[in-house]
Design a protein around this motif. Structure first.
Motif, short mmCIF file in Angstrom:
data_model
loop_
_atom_site.label_atom_id
_atom_site.label_comp_id
_atom_site.label_asym_id
_atom_site.label_seq_id
_atom_site.Cartn_x
_atom_site.Cartn_y
_atom_site.Cartn_z
N ASN A 1 1.14 -1.26 -0.30
CA ASN A 1 -0.42 -0.03 0.40
C ASN A 1 0.66 0.79 0.03
O ASN A 1 0.60 2.17 -0.57
CB ASN A 1 -1.33 0.30 0.66
CG ASN A 1 -2.55 -1.00 1.33
OD1 ASN A 1 -2.14 -1.91 1.48
ND2 ASN A 1 -3.05 -0.65 0.23
N ALA B 1 -0.06 9.68 -5.11
CA ALA B 1 0.89 11.37 -4.88
C ALA B 1 0.97 11.99 -5.96
O ALA B 1 1.18 13.14 -5.85
CB ALA B 1 1.12 10.85 -3.33
N ILE C 1 -4.77 9.05 -3.17
CA ILE C 1 -3.80 8.41 -2.59
C ILE C 1 -5.02 7.54 -2.03
O ILE C 1 -5.16 6.07 -1.97
CB ILE C 1 -3.50 8.75 -1.72
CG1 ILE C 1 -2.34 9.89 -1.92
CG2 ILE C 1 -3.28 8.23 0.03
CD1 ILE C 1 -1.46 10.85 -0.67
N ILE C 2 -6.35 7.94 -1.54
CA ILE C 2 -7.23 6.65 -1.31
C ILE C 2 -7.62 5.45 -2.32
O ILE C 2 -8.15 4.69 -2.24
CB ILE C 2 -8.56 7.70 -0.39
CG1 ILE C 2 -8.52 7.96 0.27
CG2 ILE C 2 -9.59 6.55 -0.32
CD1 ILE C 2 -9.37 8.71 1.56
N HIS D 1 -3.99 0.57 -9.58
CA HIS D 1 -4.12 -0.40 -8.41
C HIS D 1 -4.10 -1.91 -9.43
O HIS D 1 -3.02 -2.31 -9.02
CB HIS D 1 -5.08 0.41 -7.59
CG HIS D 1 -4.71 -1.44 -6.53
ND1 HIS D 1 -4.66 -0.82 -5.01
CD2 HIS D 1 -4.93 -3.14 -6.36
CE1 HIS D 1 -4.24 -1.83 -3.99
NE2 HIS D 1 -4.86 -2.45 -4.95
N HIS E 1 1.54 2.31 -3.81
CA HIS E 1 -0.20 2.68 -4.39
C HIS E 1 -0.09 4.27 -3.53
O HIS E 1 -0.96 4.30 -4.58
CB HIS E 1 -1.22 2.22 -3.69
CG HIS E 1 -0.78 0.39 -4.40
ND1 HIS E 1 -1.57 0.19 -5.49
CD2 HIS E 1 -1.32 -0.70 -4.02
CE1 HIS E 1 -0.87 -1.37 -5.89
NE2 HIS E 1 -1.48 -1.95 -4.23
N SER E 2 -0.13 4.54 -2.74
CA SER E 2 -0.15 5.91 -1.87
C SER E 2 0.93 6.90 -2.79
O SER E 2 1.04 7.79 -3.60
CB SER E 2 -0.05 6.03 -0.96
OG SER E 2 -0.48 4.75 0.31
N ASN F 1 -5.36 3.27 -3.31
CA ASN F 1 -5.73 2.01 -2.51
C ASN F 1 -7.12 1.13 -2.44
O ASN F 1 -7.35 0.49 -1.70
CB ASN F 1 -5.06 2.42 -1.01
CG ASN F 1 -3.67 2.10 -0.78
OD1 ASN F 1 -3.06 2.06 -0.66
ND2 ASN F 1 -3.09 3.70 -1.35
#
Length: 317
Positions: A3, A11, A30-31, A112, A6-7, A34
């Motif tokens: 994660n 960003a 960011i959300i 993702h 992914h974050s 994920n």
């Protein structure tokens, strides 16, 4: 992928300049990057290894690509309105645009499954239309080099932005360099797998599994003879034509055992390199050659105390 990776991708997408399109842009990116991992909630209702057959499926397929960003955009838009009604909305936040929130969440959400496809665990990209697993065999699930590249680039771009300097170029260059890095690793995996197949024509299946830290090395897994898996620890330091048999007592699992219980069905559905190992008490332990590691055996193994297994004939020299 993990994660943090992914974050960082989410960003960096923002640091290309897209974050200026709407308020609450960073949460959307960011959300969103994920969000498909919401399927991790399955641990609350699934038991044992059932999660292996559930993860990276329905929340990683095409319908989720469209619906999850829509839910996220709605929640963020509603949160902004809720803060405004209570007089708690930050004065410096730019106006929130639902369409841009959805687009940013959609772009981030697409990254993702693209990243998850890159490792040997696999992903069901077409769920629910097809339950086929897809494997990229390109990167280890945690890649410290991607961490370093994207983490530094994000920090440097934010610093440039704070100083009033040109910052969008840094984000774009970092993403381009990450794509080059991924492409090179994909080429390494393809080359190593092809070389291993050529050196072991008797192998019916070959997996070039990336190693942690030394991402340029591969552990090569080969299915040789009937039901035996062998491996070459590092393609850079060992002869591909001389694989080592994985040290187990393999046996043939009867197909009649399929459907016996949900744990077994989930493991067989997930497994890509199945090993049926006879335990000392005569029972069967299922493992997967991709994760044949003492530190991971409990997580990626299934004990079948009531199932018998016929010994396999020794592999030919």
């Amino acid at each position: 992928m993990d994660n943090l990776t992914h974050s960082l991708v989410g960003a960096l997408i923002g640091q290309t300049g897209l974050k200026r399109k709407t308020g609450l842009n960073i949460p959307a990116l960011i959300i969103g990057a994920n969000l498909p991992d919401v399927d991790a909630a399955c641990f609350f209702w699934l038991e044992g290894v059932e999660h292996l057959g559930f993860r990276r499926g329905i929340t990683h397929g095409p319908p989720a690509w469209l619906l999850l960003p829509l839910v996220l955009a709605g929640m963020l838009w509603g949160f902004d309105r809720w803060q405004a009604k209570r007089g708690k909305r930050p004065e410096g936040r730019v106006p929130v645009h639902f369409g841009w929130l959805y687009l940013l969440g959609f772009i981030a959400c697409l990254t993702h499954p693209a990243l998850d496809w890159l490792n040997v665990y696999g992903i069901r990209l077409l769920e629910p239309f097809s339950s086929q697993w897809f494997y990229g065999d390109t990167l280890f699930i945690i890649d410290v080099w991607l961490w370093g590249l994207m983490g530094f680039a994000t920090w440097w771009s934010l610093r440039q932005e704070k100083r009033g300097e040109t910052w969008r170029k840094t984000g774009r260059q970092a993403l381009a360099l990450a794509l080059v890095y991924i492409g090179v690793n994909g080429a390494i995996s393809t080359y190593v797998a092809s070389s291993a197949q050529a050196a072991n024509p008797q192998a019916t299946q070959v997996i070039a599994s990336p190693l942690p830290v030394t991402s340029w090395d591969r552990e090569v897994l080969l299915k040789v003879d009937y039901g035996y898996w062998a491996h070459v620890e590092s393609s850079a330091r060992q002869d591909l034509a001389r694989p080592n048999k994985i040290s187990v007592s393999p046996c043939r699992l009867s197909t009649a055992t399929a459907g016996a219980n949900s744990q077994l069905d989930a493991f067989l559905f997930w497994s890509r390199a199945l090993i049926a190992e006879r335990a000392e008490d005569g029972s069967v332990i299922l493992r997967d050659a991709r994760f044949y590691d003492p530190r991971a055996r409990d997580r990626f193994s299934l004990a079948l105390p009531d199932v018998e297994c016929e010994p396999l004939a020794p592999p030919s020299p």
